[in-house]
Scaffold this motif. Sequence first.
Motif, PDB file in Angstrom:
ATOM      1  N   LEU A  82      45.693  38.150  32.751  1.00  0.00           N
ATOM      2  CA  LEU A  82      46.487  39.189  32.093  1.00  0.00           C
ATOM      3  C   LEU A  82      46.210  39.312  30.601  1.00  0.00           C
ATOM      4  N   MET A  83      45.722  38.248  29.981  1.00  0.00           N
ATOM      5  CA  MET A  83      45.641  38.189  28.519  1.00  0.00           C
ATOM      6  C   MET A  83      44.564  39.105  27.946  1.00  0.00           C
ATOM      7  N   SER A  84      44.772  39.455  26.672  1.00  0.00           N
ATOM      8  CA  SER A  84      43.735  40.097  25.876  1.00  0.00           C
ATOM      9  C   SER A  84      42.932  38.989  25.216  1.00  0.00           C
ATOM     10  N   ALA A  85      41.632  38.995  25.422  1.00  0.00           N
ATOM     11  CA  ALA A  85      40.790  37.891  24.955  1.00  0.00           C
ATOM     12  C   ALA A  85      39.503  38.446  24.339  1.00  0.00           C
ATOM     13  N   PRO A  86      38.883  37.668  23.438  1.00  0.00           N
ATOM     14  CA  PRO A  86      39.309  36.344  22.964  1.00  0.00           C
ATOM     15  C   PRO A  86      40.456  36.457  21.974  1.00  0.00           C
ATOM     16  N   ALA A  87      41.101  35.348  21.693  1.00  0.00           N
ATOM     17  CA  ALA A  87      42.201  35.343  20.733  1.00  0.00           C
ATOM     18  C   ALA A  87      41.652  35.564  19.319  1.00  0.00           C
TER      19      ALA A  87
END
Length: 215
Positions: A82-87
């Motif tokens: 689910l995450m937006s990557a990279p941080a």
Amino acid sequence: MTRDVVRARRDTQFKEIARLLTESGVTAVPVVDDLDRPMGVVSEADLLRKCADQADPTGLAPVPHREAWERAKAEGARAEELMSAPAVCAREDWNVVEAVRLMEAQQVKRLPVVDEADRLLGIVSRGDLLRIFLRRDDAIRDEITADVLRGTLGLAPWEVTVDVHDGRVELGGTVGSEGLIPVVERLCRSVDGVVEVSARLTRRTGDALPEPGAG
């Protein structure tokens, strides 16, 4: 930065992330690996994408077109899906200007803060950065006088006067060369809490400096 950071692991489930956001009163959480290094960020928008990707029960609203990566995120169930990557991360020794410029360049609202080993130390948001403008005028004046004028530039206390009102800095006095004037202004603008700088500085003529308290 905020040091008590709510975070998710790569295998944290969708509902657990929703619970973390709701109970903690935050809009996003960093996702960290086994060494506590940020991998990405999951926000409310990432979670709501799943809802938006569902068919409208009334049949009136069409399912929006999604790129392949957007469909994959909408179908995800774990943080790493689910995450937006990279941080996009900041270093702990960065100043406010560096953090703000990175936020604007990457169009993000918050930055995980990491140490030299890329481990998560905290998180800084737009609100955290705006809070510096609540800094007291006397604290701003003391830093400019002690750190900028005396410490960095080696100016005597009677050469340049500093007045601060609501974050607006007014400088007066003389310096050794005209080329030093923009340097003084630039360094003062870099002090946390400064809104603007007005410099009424002139180049000093003659070799003798007035003694402290001299009329």
